[in-house]
Design an enzyme around this catalytic site. Sequence first.
Site, PDB file in Angstrom:
ATOM      1  CB  THR A  83      -0.886   0.180   1.297  1.00 51.50           C
ATOM      2  OG1 THR A  83      -1.305   1.297   1.363  1.00 51.50           O
ATOM      3  CG2 THR A  83      -0.216  -0.399   2.567  1.00 51.50           C
ATOM      4  CB  CYS A 197      -4.126   4.563  -4.195  1.00 51.44           C
ATOM      5  SG  CYS A 197      -5.082   3.658  -3.383  1.00 51.44           S
TER       6      CYS A 197
END
Length: 230
Positions: A83, A197
């Site tokens: 992430t 992202c």
Amino acid sequence: MKCIGLLGGMSWESTVSYYQALNRGVRARLGGLHSARVLLNSVDFAEIEWLQHAGDWPATARLLSVAARDLQAGGADFLLIGTNTMHKVAPEIEAAIEIPLLHIADATAKRLVADGVTRVGLLGTRFTMEQDFYMGRLETLFGLEVLVPQEAERERVHRIIYDELCLGEVRGASRAEYLTIIAGLAQAGAEAVILGCTEIALLVGDAKAAVPLYDTTAIHAEAAVEWALS
């Protein structure tokens, strides 16, 4: 082959992309039935998301540091945090383990620099687009100029990530909106745009955009395969 420790589940939708990319990368390099040695610790994203929006980053650091130590104890030779946003607490996680951490922003920036990009747009969660832990690293360590969308666009990008992509929803209208925002960054001078992202590539990864798109999930996984086989 080294064992890749993958700290995932943030969200699990993009962790699937990581697992595929790691295994496909090893197979491409070694051929035959070869696959990656991967140790996965997938956390409950609902808990992480609540702490993020509450601003309790120390609690996220403690939770993920425990998960990272479990990967180390299980035999991982190095760590991926799957992430972009949670690289905000990468220093605390690094301090909790003895194995090296392959930083997603570093892997992405090295690719951009190698490609001759100096001014880049950044899409991601509001945390990634607005706080210094990611943008500042790109600027300070790699000399990149980073552009982000206007505030209302940042809010829309953020909402689509949490309310749609992390739930596995890929909507045409949201793809069109992202491509419009990317075009705006290009008009502002961005030579490329970072999909900062790990879920964004699920929405626009195969779309024709105004400038080249740099998929951080794919780049991070490619760098991990290189480390694993080095």
